[in-house]
Scaffold this motif. Structure first.
Motif, PDB file in Angstrom:
ATOM      1  N   GLY A  94       6.721   4.423  13.190  1.00  0.00           N
ATOM      2  CA  GLY A  94       7.573   3.300  13.560  1.00  0.00           C
ATOM      3  C   GLY A  94       6.827   2.033  13.933  1.00  0.00           C
ATOM      4  N   LEU A  95       5.505   2.128  14.025  1.00  0.00           N
ATOM      5  CA  LEU A  95       4.710   0.954  14.414  1.00  0.00           C
ATOM      6  C   LEU A  95       3.802   0.468  13.291  1.00  0.00           C
ATOM      7  CD1 LEU A  95       3.679   1.959  18.047  1.00  0.00           C
ATOM      8  CD2 LEU A  95       5.559   0.463  17.333  1.00  0.00           C
ATOM      9  N   GLY A  96       3.708   1.194  12.225  1.00  0.00           N
ATOM     10  CA  GLY A  96       2.812   0.811  11.142  1.00  0.00           C
ATOM     11  C   GLY A  96       1.364   0.970  11.548  1.00  0.00           C
ATOM     12  N   GLN A 121       0.890   5.423   0.887  1.00  0.00           N
ATOM     13  CA  GLN A 121       0.200   6.490   1.618  1.00  0.00           C
ATOM     14  C   GLN A 121       0.903   7.805   1.319  1.00  0.00           C
ATOM     15  OE1 GLN A 121       0.438   6.588   5.940  1.00  0.00           O
ATOM     16  NE2 GLN A 121      -1.781   6.883   6.045  1.00  0.00           N
ATOM     17  N   MET A 144       4.695   7.136   1.935  1.00  0.00           N
ATOM     18  CA  MET A 144       5.065   6.039   2.812  1.00  0.00           C
ATOM     19  C   MET A 144       4.466   4.765   2.208  1.00  0.00           C
ATOM     20  SD  MET A 144       4.618   5.525   6.904  1.00  0.00           S
ATOM     21  CE  MET A 144       6.057   6.467   7.284  1.00  0.00           C
ATOM     22  N   LEU A 179      -4.006   1.037  -2.593  1.00  0.00           N
ATOM     23  CA  LEU A 179      -3.425  -0.255  -2.945  1.00  0.00           C
ATOM     24  C   LEU A 179      -2.508  -0.086  -4.157  1.00  0.00           C
ATOM     25  CD1 LEU A 179      -3.374  -3.384  -2.614  1.00  0.00           C
ATOM     26  CD2 LEU A 179      -5.213  -3.431  -4.320  1.00  0.00           C
ATOM     27  N   PHE A 220       0.476  -5.430   9.150  1.00  0.00           N
ATOM     28  CA  PHE A 220       1.286  -4.449   8.440  1.00  0.00           C
ATOM     29  C   PHE A 220       2.716  -4.397   8.963  1.00  0.00           C
ATOM     30  CE2 PHE A 220      -1.558  -2.013   5.739  1.00  0.00           C
ATOM     31  CZ  PHE A 220      -2.809  -2.380   6.220  1.00  0.00           C
ATOM     32  N   TYR A 258       0.851  -1.187   0.000  1.00  0.00           N
ATOM     33  CA  TYR A 258       0.000   0.000   0.000  1.00  0.00           C
ATOM     34  C   TYR A 258       0.884   1.233   0.000  1.00  0.00           C
ATOM     35  CZ  TYR A 258      -4.349  -2.502   1.166  1.00  0.00           C
ATOM     36  OH  TYR A 258      -5.464  -3.305   1.151  1.00  0.00           O
ATOM     37  N   GLN A 264       6.214  -1.836   9.374  1.00  0.00           N
ATOM     38  CA  GLN A 264       6.355  -0.534  10.014  1.00  0.00           C
ATOM     39  C   GLN A 264       6.294   0.624   9.031  1.00  0.00           C
ATOM     40  OE1 GLN A 264       8.384  -3.142  10.048  1.00  0.00           O
ATOM     41  NE2 GLN A 264       9.265  -3.503  12.061  1.00  0.00           N
ATOM     42  N   PHE A 281       3.649   0.686   2.732  1.00  0.00           N
ATOM     43  CA  PHE A 281       3.437  -0.369   3.720  1.00  0.00           C
ATOM     44  C   PHE A 281       3.303  -1.718   3.025  1.00  0.00           C
ATOM     45  CE2 PHE A 281       2.927   1.976   7.603  1.00  0.00           C
ATOM     46  CZ  PHE A 281       2.437   3.213   7.211  1.00  0.00           C
ATOM     47  N   PHE A 338      -9.171   1.895   2.035  1.00  0.00           N
ATOM     48  CA  PHE A 338      -9.036   2.755   3.197  1.00  0.00           C
ATOM     49  C   PHE A 338      -9.694   4.116   3.026  1.00  0.00           C
ATOM     50  CE2 PHE A 338      -6.157   0.600   6.094  1.00  0.00           C
ATOM     51  CZ  PHE A 338      -5.714  -0.445   5.318  1.00  0.00           C
ATOM     52  N   GLY A 339     -10.100   4.682   4.151  1.00  0.00           N
ATOM     53  CA  GLY A 339     -10.537   6.062   4.200  1.00  0.00           C
ATOM     54  C   GLY A 339      -9.353   7.003   4.331  1.00  0.00           C
ATOM     55  N   PRO A 340      -9.602   8.323   4.339  1.00  0.00           N
ATOM     56  CA  PRO A 340      -8.522   9.302   4.366  1.00  0.00           C
ATOM     57  C   PRO A 340      -7.851   9.453   5.720  1.00  0.00           C
ATOM     58  CG  PRO A 340     -10.635  10.400   4.378  1.00  0.00           C
ATOM     59  CD  PRO A 340     -10.923   8.950   4.189  1.00  0.00           C
ATOM     60  N   SER A 373      -0.964  13.249   1.530  1.00  0.00           N
ATOM     61  CA  SER A 373      -2.369  13.573   1.764  1.00  0.00           C
ATOM     62  C   SER A 373      -3.066  12.537   2.627  1.00  0.00           C
ATOM     63  CB  SER A 373      -3.111  13.690   0.433  1.00  0.00           C
ATOM     64  OG  SER A 373      -3.129  12.426  -0.214  1.00  0.00           O
ATOM     65  N   ARG A 374      -2.412  11.414   2.894  1.00  0.00           N
ATOM     66  CA  ARG A 374      -2.839  10.391   3.836  1.00  0.00           C
ATOM     67  C   ARG A 374      -3.808   9.339   3.342  1.00  0.00           C
ATOM     68  NH1 ARG A 374       0.715   9.796   7.951  1.00  0.00           N
ATOM     69  NH2 ARG A 374       1.350  11.814   8.761  1.00  0.00           N
ATOM     70  N   GLN A 375      -4.357   9.430   2.141  1.00  0.00           N
ATOM     71  CA  GLN A 375      -5.247   8.373   1.668  1.00  0.00           C
ATOM     72  C   GLN A 375      -4.412   7.155   1.287  1.00  0.00           C
ATOM     73  OE1 GLN A 375      -8.848   9.195   0.851  1.00  0.00           O
ATOM     74  NE2 GLN A 375      -9.112   6.987   0.897  1.00  0.00           N
ATOM     75  N   MET A 376      -4.644   6.047   1.941  1.00  0.00           N
ATOM     76  CA  MET A 376      -3.933   4.807   1.671  1.00  0.00           C
ATOM     77  C   MET A 376      -4.464   4.186   0.376  1.00  0.00           C
ATOM     78  SD  MET A 376      -1.691   2.891   3.550  1.00  0.00           S
ATOM     79  CE  MET A 376      -2.166   2.820   5.279  1.00  0.00           C
TER      80      MET A 376
END
Lengths: 116, 115
Positions: B40-42, A39, A89, A47, A106, A37, A108, A91, B106-108, A42-45
């Motif tokens: 650091g923890l995912g 990210q 980022m 695939l 997941f 995944y 780290q 994952f 996933f959501g935002p 903007s934070r939307q994860m």
């Protein structure tokens, strides 16, 4: 218990070059599923790519491909022709076989910066 | 496309407050999940639900509860917020099926700060 390890907290790559992100996992299962995944800031994860363990052929999605080594329990992600939009980022995630309600485990995370 | 939405992008709460985080998906998915993400923890699974009114504890359920009264909505509740619950909270949903059919979307995310 299954675990997922991403040993590279941060990586950087020049635009247009190739980069490989590492992921190892530990499991006693024979059939399972693996995911990468992304990210972005903007934070939307999102695939990126997914792989079934019983398929020997490595999955590919455009510039993204994986190197799946089942015996070594390794699932690395290769990004070719890196673009600025690949900064994110990443994952790695493991899913047990069906019947486990699709829970993911997941790693780290690895922060990738693509430099112009 | 699958769409998962979360009620807030940012929240600031006081210690001891009751906090509700809402998640809605529009793809008729059976499975829904709540994670928290810390550096650091995912991502770590807090709770998940595989059907309306059904819930199961994940890896870190302490201090949290959930509610799923409708298939499309899954709520995470912090009964009495504490500073160690400051985190990013991600909701996800998936079909109930076989293998890759259960890919999670996933959501935002909601960034929660507890003061």
């Amino acid at each position: 218990a299954q675990t997922v390890t991403q040993s590279q907290p941060e990586m950087s790559v020049q635009e247009a070059e190739t980069v490989t992100l590492s992921c190892t996992y530990d499991t006693s299962e024979n059939n399972y599923y693996l995911f990468w995944y992304k990210q972005p800031p903007s934070r939307q994860m999102i695939l990126v790519i997914r792989q079934e363990a019983y398929k020997q052929q490595n999955a590919t999605e455009n510039r993204f491909s994986v190197n799946f080594q089942k015996a070594a329990k390794s699932f690395s992600l290769k990004i070719s022709d890196s673009q600025l939009g690949d900064t994110a980022m990443y994952f790695c995630a493991f899913m047990k076989p069906p019947g486990n309600t699709g829970k993911l485990i997941f790693g780290q995370g690895t922060t990738l910066q693509v430099k112009p | 496309d699958v769409k998962v939405t979360q009620s807030s992008r940012y929240l600031v709460k006081r210690t001891g407050e009751k906090v509700f985080l809402e998640c809605v998906q529009d793809m008729d998915h059976e499975n829904m999940f709540w994670y928290r993400q810390d550096p650091g923890l995912g991502l770590r699974l807090i709770y998940f639900s595989y059907d309306v009114k059904m819930k199961e504890k994940g890896d870190i359920p302490e201090g949290y509860s959930v509610s799923r009264e409708k298939k499309e909505r899954f709520s995470l509740i912090l009964e009495s917020a504490s500073t160690n619950q400051t985190s990013m909270y991600l909701c996800a949903s998936s079909l109930r099926g076989q293998g890759l059919q259960e890919t999670q979307y996933f959501g935002p995310g909601t960034r929660l700060l507890v003061l």
